[in-house]
Write a protein that holds these residues in place. Structure first.
Motif, PDB file in Angstrom:
ATOM      1  N   ARG A  86       0.800  -1.233   0.000  1.00 32.55           N
ATOM      2  CA  ARG A  86       0.000   0.000   0.000  1.00 32.55           C
ATOM      3  C   ARG A  86       0.828   1.277   0.000  1.00 32.55           C
ATOM      4  NH1 ARG A  86      -5.445  -0.648  -1.225  1.00 32.55           N
ATOM      5  NH2 ARG A  86      -6.076  -2.628  -0.361  1.00 32.55           N
ATOM      6  N   TYR A  87       2.076   1.217   0.440  1.00 35.81           N
ATOM      7  CA  TYR A  87       2.899   2.415   0.576  1.00 35.81           C
ATOM      8  C   TYR A  87       4.142   2.307  -0.283  1.00 35.81           C
ATOM      9  CZ  TYR A  87      -0.012   3.066   4.682  1.00 35.81           C
ATOM     10  OH  TYR A  87      -1.078   3.214   5.516  1.00 35.81           O
ATOM     11  N   MET A  88       4.572   3.450  -0.792  1.00 37.70           N
ATOM     12  CA  MET A  88       5.805   3.485  -1.567  1.00 37.70           C
ATOM     13  C   MET A  88       6.463   4.844  -1.348  1.00 37.70           C
ATOM     14  SD  MET A  88       6.357   2.671  -5.622  1.00 37.70           S
ATOM     15  CE  MET A  88       5.947   0.939  -5.436  1.00 37.70           C
ATOM     16  N   ALA A  89       7.773   4.852  -1.358  1.00 42.31           N
ATOM     17  CA  ALA A  89       8.515   6.107  -1.215  1.00 42.31           C
ATOM     18  C   ALA A  89       8.198   7.036  -2.385  1.00 42.31           C
ATOM     19  CB  ALA A  89      10.012   5.812  -1.169  1.00 42.31           C
ATOM     20  N   ASP A 126       8.069   0.717 -22.611  1.00 43.64           N
ATOM     21  CA  ASP A 126       9.191  -0.014 -22.030  1.00 43.64           C
ATOM     22  C   ASP A 126      10.051   1.028 -21.316  1.00 43.64           C
ATOM     23  OD1 ASP A 126      11.459  -1.461 -21.319  1.00 43.64           O
ATOM     24  OD2 ASP A 126      11.497  -2.600 -23.181  1.00 43.64           O
ATOM     25  N   VAL A 127       9.960   1.055 -19.996  1.00 44.80           N
ATOM     26  CA  VAL A 127      10.638   2.095 -19.223  1.00 44.80           C
ATOM     27  C   VAL A 127      12.142   2.082 -19.444  1.00 44.80           C
ATOM     28  CG1 VAL A 127       8.849   2.201 -17.462  1.00 44.80           C
ATOM     29  CG2 VAL A 127      10.794   0.714 -17.111  1.00 44.80           C
ATOM     30  N   ARG A 128      12.685   0.942 -19.830  1.00 41.16           N
ATOM     31  CA  ARG A 128      14.135   0.834 -20.033  1.00 41.16           C
ATOM     32  C   ARG A 128      14.606   1.607 -21.257  1.00 41.16           C
ATOM     33  NH1 ARG A 128      13.820  -5.493 -19.839  1.00 41.16           N
ATOM     34  NH2 ARG A 128      12.133  -4.834 -21.216  1.00 41.16           N
ATOM     35  N   ASP A 129      13.664   2.044 -22.102  1.00 43.97           N
ATOM     36  CA  ASP A 129      14.011   2.849 -23.275  1.00 43.97           C
ATOM     37  C   ASP A 129      14.247   4.319 -22.926  1.00 43.97           C
ATOM     38  OD1 ASP A 129      13.786   0.657 -24.931  1.00 43.97           O
ATOM     39  OD2 ASP A 129      11.742   1.148 -25.589  1.00 43.97           O
ATOM     40  N   GLY A 150      16.364   3.926 -14.490  1.00 42.91           N
ATOM     41  CA  GLY A 150      17.038   3.757 -13.209  1.00 42.91           C
ATOM     42  C   GLY A 150      16.122   3.857 -12.014  1.00 42.91           C
ATOM     43  N   ASN A 151      14.812   3.952 -12.230  1.00 44.94           N
ATOM     44  CA  ASN A 151      13.867   4.075 -11.126  1.00 44.94           C
ATOM     45  C   ASN A 151      13.875   2.790 -10.294  1.00 44.94           C
ATOM     46  OD1 ASN A 151      11.129   4.078  -9.745  1.00 44.94           O
ATOM     47  ND2 ASN A 151      11.218   6.122 -10.642  1.00 44.94           N
ATOM     48  N   PRO A 152      13.809   2.904  -8.973  1.00 43.24           N
ATOM     49  CA  PRO A 152      13.862   1.711  -8.124  1.00 43.24           C
ATOM     50  C   PRO A 152      12.813   0.644  -8.444  1.00 43.24           C
ATOM     51  CG  PRO A 152      14.147   3.675  -6.796  1.00 43.24           C
ATOM     52  CD  PRO A 152      13.791   4.141  -8.189  1.00 43.24           C
ATOM     53  N   GLY A 181      10.611  -5.200 -10.795  1.00 42.97           N
ATOM     54  CA  GLY A 181      10.590  -5.734 -12.149  1.00 42.97           C
ATOM     55  C   GLY A 181       9.591  -5.064 -13.076  1.00 42.97           C
ATOM     56  N   ILE A 182       9.159  -3.851 -12.743  1.00 40.31           N
ATOM     57  CA  ILE A 182       8.189  -3.141 -13.579  1.00 40.31           C
ATOM     58  C   ILE A 182       8.891  -2.647 -14.844  1.00 40.31           C
ATOM     59  CG2 ILE A 182       6.672  -1.125 -13.729  1.00 40.31           C
ATOM     60  CD1 ILE A 182       5.667  -3.419 -11.864  1.00 40.31           C
TER      61      ILE A 182
END
Length: 194
Positions: free
Chosen positions: A98-101, A121-124, A130-132, A138-139
């Motif tokens: 439920r919580y995230m920084a 594709d976030v890796r593009d 580099g997001n945590p 694995g998003i």
């Protein structure tokens, strides 16, 4: 590509500065949102996941300190209502709770921009790769839209994500924006006592 100015330590400011955070926090308190779960928001996230065909869907309210998924759909169910977010699904990956920084994920970018964000594709995208959440959860794909209420404040987001790259396309963008508009209408009824 442009980046925000470096932090004093010389690092890139990957999470955008959020000047609206204090006003958002006050507005969320007035509406009674962002502090506890509500069954209708979990049901909304379930519906959003089904419409998008995504394993993760959230209704995310962001205050000055953290993100709170007041509505949450995950592929593993059994969502913990309280911290920590790191209830392990296996030995290597934490579960999304439920919580995230505030510096995790992509929703903080959506609320600051006041615009939907499509990342097939976030890796593009070096800014997002580099997001945590990419390494920790694995998003690899994200689609989100802001919840902008009648005061003009972005209260948070509705979003979906996947561990695989996804061609969200125009249909996905239209869906996320219409779902955000629908939820904003329901939220504004809170002031009328729904």
């Amino acid at each position: 590509m442009t980046y925000d100015p470096p932090r004093p330590a010389g690092r890139l400011l990957l999470t955008p500065e959020d000047k609206e955070a204090p006003a958002r926090t006050r507005r969320l308190r007035v509406l009674g949102l962002g502090q506890h779960t509500e069954p209708f928001l979990d049901a909304f996230a379930d519906r959003l996941a089904e419409l998008a065909g995504a394993p993760y869907a959230m209704v995310n309210f962001i205050d000055e300190e953290r993100q709170f998924f007041a509505g949450l759909h995950t592929p593993y169910g059994g969502i913990p209502a309280e911290p920590p977010t790191e209830a392990r699904t296996d030995a290597t990956k934490p579960r999304i709770g439920r919580y995230m920084a505030r510096d995790h994920g992509f929703c903080p970018h959506v609320v600051v921009r006041h615009k939907a964000l499509v990342l097939e594709d976030v890796r593009d995208y070096p800014r997002f790769a580099g997001n945590p959440v990419v390494d920790e959860f694995g998003i690899h794909s994200y689609l989100g839209a802001p919840l902008i209420d009648r005061t003009g404040i972005a209260l948070g987001t509705v979003c979906v994500s996947d561990v695989e790259p996804r061609p969200w396309g125009r249909a996905g963008l239209d869906t996320i924006k219409s779902m955000a508009a629908e939820l904003v209408e329901r939220i504004e009824l809170r002031e009328g006592g729904f």
